[in-house]
Scaffold this motif. Structure first.
Motif: not given
Lengths: 317, 425
Positions: B352-361
């Motif tokens: 989920v963290l890697s898909l949420i745009p803010i935390t993705a990078p």
């Protein structure tokens, strides 16, 4: 006559405040058109709507025959009331950059910038940084930026504010010259005498509404007093046709001669010419001041409106 | 389109020459690398002893002086008859240290007896080898002496020294991660999450620098009132895009300088003996690639949000604080939850963290480093980022347009929402 700007019934509200109210006017090609009014009357808002910086809540605006778009924007020159330039950049670089933004090639923008700087007696400062220039020089650079890309329509907001008389004359001559070349000039100002000297037609705005609109000569005729202004020697009261005399405001020796209803200025002039006791150095029609006309058409004083506006600005911030 | 490029070009070239940028882009990495080199090349050699000869006193009679030894035993070990003579040699600095092998060292009967009592070797209280030195012996001396002893002990039992080594240290590890097909030695494992950290840090610095320029530029243009001229020439959207692209390229330039310097460091480093370990650091290009794509998109996202804020902020200082506020969560949240990624890089939370745009990078780069991420998730993450960028840019350009002409007024969040929904301005 071909219209450069056609404004139809525009209205603009800021929240509950109506800044512009049902305004309608045209600017014709090749004329100098003056917009007059106290601060806060809606002049700048109207200009910003013409330039598509703001959108009207209702009404329609055509610029150079169409709704404004990128291509039209390239044909307009705009001198905002709030002057601004990049401060930390060389004059010539900044002008070239702004020229290319208006669709010019780099070479053309550079060449034209140099020519304008020459004309404005700033050629030596081309490689100075903007912040190193005096305020008056910056004003002139700003004006040069406005006409850099040979626009068909120029909109200048208070073009002479902050300029000394020599530079005012220089800019005025350039504006008149552009007019002769067929460029339309919209000039927003609250200096009545500039309007009288330069403008073909005018729009007076108060509280967002049209107060007065028409050719300057017509307005002058309409609001001219039945009076003449003279300077010279002699007992003016003794002249035939003169009803009473008042000293002219803001003048050393000027006297306003109010005429009797059946008298004409020509008859008074003839009487002066024949009288050995009267000598004139100045003779002209008495034109009411901006304030006087404003009071007549708006029913309130120019200064009062401005003071009220300044008070409101203060409480807003 | 060409106007966007003109703005981009101007922003890029203008800011490229600024001292603040030159320092951030070149100064900082050069200083860091110089410090490193200073530590490794100047300070490290001082620890390096000229002495490669060490002594031993073999009271257990286990060393056969004429045994031929492998080259990996890189020090010379000289026998001494007793501790006193070894001590004299140490004081005379002809040897760097000496070892005393006590008589009980090779008392295998006693060892067997100890084993009967189920004592482990650590608990056996006899036969410990003693080292005497001034504390300036090389770090690998004990390892080399161990090897030396293994070879000699093996010889005593008629075993080849190499066999002895394998018995004493049976596992030589190469870890093959089945899901990524990546092969690495155990020492290199930290690289896989240090690399995303490294990327995160330089992206952080790059975005902070460039978003600072973005916001300060806007504040300055508003303050200078040149904004009115610009937006009667181009649309706010063109200005916004031009600035974000120009400054994005500036950020990439900064990153390229940094990554380039790291490459130079990794390539030139092994030329020096003390930096030879650099050669064994593997560079996982998939991590770098995913990292660059994700961080670049992350930059565009923060750029579009920040430009809206920049246009509303009334001072450079204020805008810099906002820049940090907007950028921080994307970095802090994944770093706080780092253990979760290490525990299971494909857990629900990690995914989920890697898909949420803010935390993705940051998150996606860490995940790709640690395990196989399904391709569809990488694609979905990119898609979500693009979508958010689109929405953010759209909303920002509305706020931007409205905020351009507000000079020094206080703005409430409610007004901003109204603007985005098209009810004001």
């Amino acid at each position: 006559m071909e219209q450069s700007i056609s404004v139809q019934n525009i209205t603009k509200n800021y929240g509950s405040f109506r800044a512009v109210d049902q305004l309608t006017f045209d600017v014709y090609r090749g004329e100098i058109f003056a917009m007059l009014g106290p601060n806060g009357a809606g002049k700048s808002t109207t200009i910003r709507m013409i330039l598509d910086i703001l959108r009207p809540d209702s009404g329609k605006i055509l610029v150079l025959g169409q709704h404004i778009d990128d291509e039209v924007k390239n044909r307009i020159g705009y001198l905002p009331e709030e002057r601004g330039l990049y401060r930390d950049v060389k004059v010539i670089d900044m002008m070239t950059y702004l020229g290319t933004l208006k669709g010019m090639s780099r070479q053309a923008a550079h060449k034209r910038s140099m020519a304008l700087l020459e004309q404005l007696e700033l050629a030596e400062n081309a490689n100075s940084k903007v912040k190193e220039l005096s305020k008056g020089m910056q004003q002139k650079v700003q004006f040069a930026v406005t006409i850099l890309h040979d626009p068909e329509l120029i909109i200048v907001d208070e073009p002479f504010s902050g300029l000394d008389p020599v530079n005012t004359q220089l800019i005025k001559a350039m504006l008149l010259n552009l007019k002769d070349q067929g460029v339309s000039v919209v000039m927003s100002t609250h200096q009545m005498y500039q309007v009288e000297e330069m403008a073909d037609r005018l729009l007076m705005i108060n509280r967002g509404k049209q107060a007065l609109y028409g050719a300057v000569d017509e307005v002058r005729r309409k609001y001219a007093l039945h009076a003449i202004v003279v300077e010279g020697q002699g007992e003016w009261q003794t002249l035939p046709g003169v009803d009473y005399i008042k000293k002219e405001n803001n003048s050393r020796n000027g006297q306003i001669l109010y005429l009797k209803p059946d008298a004409t200025p020509d008859a008074v002039l003839a009487a002066i010419a024949q009288s050995p006791n009267h000598h004139i150095t100045r003779f002209e029609m008495a034109i009411p001041s901006l304030n006087d006309i404003f009071i007549q058409v708006a029913g309130e004083r120019f200064e009062d409106v401005e003071a009220e506006y300044a008070q409101k600005e203060k409480t807003n911030v | 389109m060409s106007k966007i490029l003109l703005i981009a070009r101007r922003e890029y070239l203008y800011n490229l020459k600024r001292p603040a940028f030159l320092f951030a882009a070149f100064g900082t990495p050069v200083i860091i690398l110089s410090l490193w080199l200073l530590v490794f090349l100047v300070l490290a050699p001082q620890d390096e002893p000229d002495i490669t000869e060490f002594g031993y006193v073999d009271l257990a009679d286990i060393i056969s002086p004429d045994l031929s030894l492998p080259q990996t035993i890189s020090y010379t070990f000289i026998p001494f008859a007793d501790e006193a003579s070894a001590m004299r040699a140490l004081e005379a600095e002809t040897i760097g240290a000496y070892f005393v092998i006590p008589p009980g060292y090779a008392d295998f009967d006693a060892l067997a007896a100890a084993q009967e009592n189920r004592a482990s070797l650590d608990e056996v209280e006899f036969g410990q080898v003693q080292m005497v030195s001034y504390g300036d012996e090389p770090d690998d001396l004990i390892r080399v002496f161990n090897q030396f002893l293994v070879w000699h002990s093996s010889h005593q039992f008629g075993i080849d020294g190499m066999v002895g080594e394998r018995i004493s240290d049976p596992v030589e590890m190469i870890v093959e991660l089945k899901d990524t097909g990546r092969e690495l030695s155990l020492d290199a494992l930290p690289v896989l999450f240090l690399l995303p950290m490294f990327l995160a840090v330089i992206f952080w610095i790059a975005t902070q620098t460039t978003s600072g320029f973005l916001m300060n530029g806007l504040v300055e243009e508003k303050k200078n009132r040149i904004m009115e001229i610009i937006i009667t020439t181009i649309t706010p959207m063109q200005l916004l895009m031009g600035k974000i692209i120009g400054l994005g390229l500036l950020g990439l330039t900064q990153m390229a300088v940094w990554i380039g310097l790291v490459f130079v460091f990794l390539i030139l480093g092994p030329q020096f003996e003390s930096l030879a370990f650099l050669e064994s650091i593997p560079l996982p290009f998939d991590v770098i690639l995913v990292g660059i794509v994700y961080f670049a998109l992350g930059y565009f996202l923060s750029g579009s949000i920040l430009s809206a804020i920049g246009v509303l902020a009334s001072s450079e200082q204020q805008s810099n604080q906002y820049a940090a506020l907007v950028n921080l969560p994307g970095y802090l949240i994944p770093l706080f939850l780092l253990t979760e990624f290490i525990r299971d890089s494909n857990s629900t939370l990690s995914t989920v963290l890697s898909l949420i745009p803010i935390t993705a990078p940051v998150s996606m780069t860490i995940r790709v480093g640690l395990g196989a991420v399904p391709l569809w998730q990488i694609a979905l993450g990119v898609l979500l980022l693009l979508l958010t960028i689109f929405v953010a840019t759209w909303g920002s350009s509305k706020v931007f347009r409205w905020g351009l002409l507000l000079y020094g007024k206080k703005i409430t969040p409610r007004e901003i929402i109204q603007v985005i929904r098209g009810r004001a301005g």
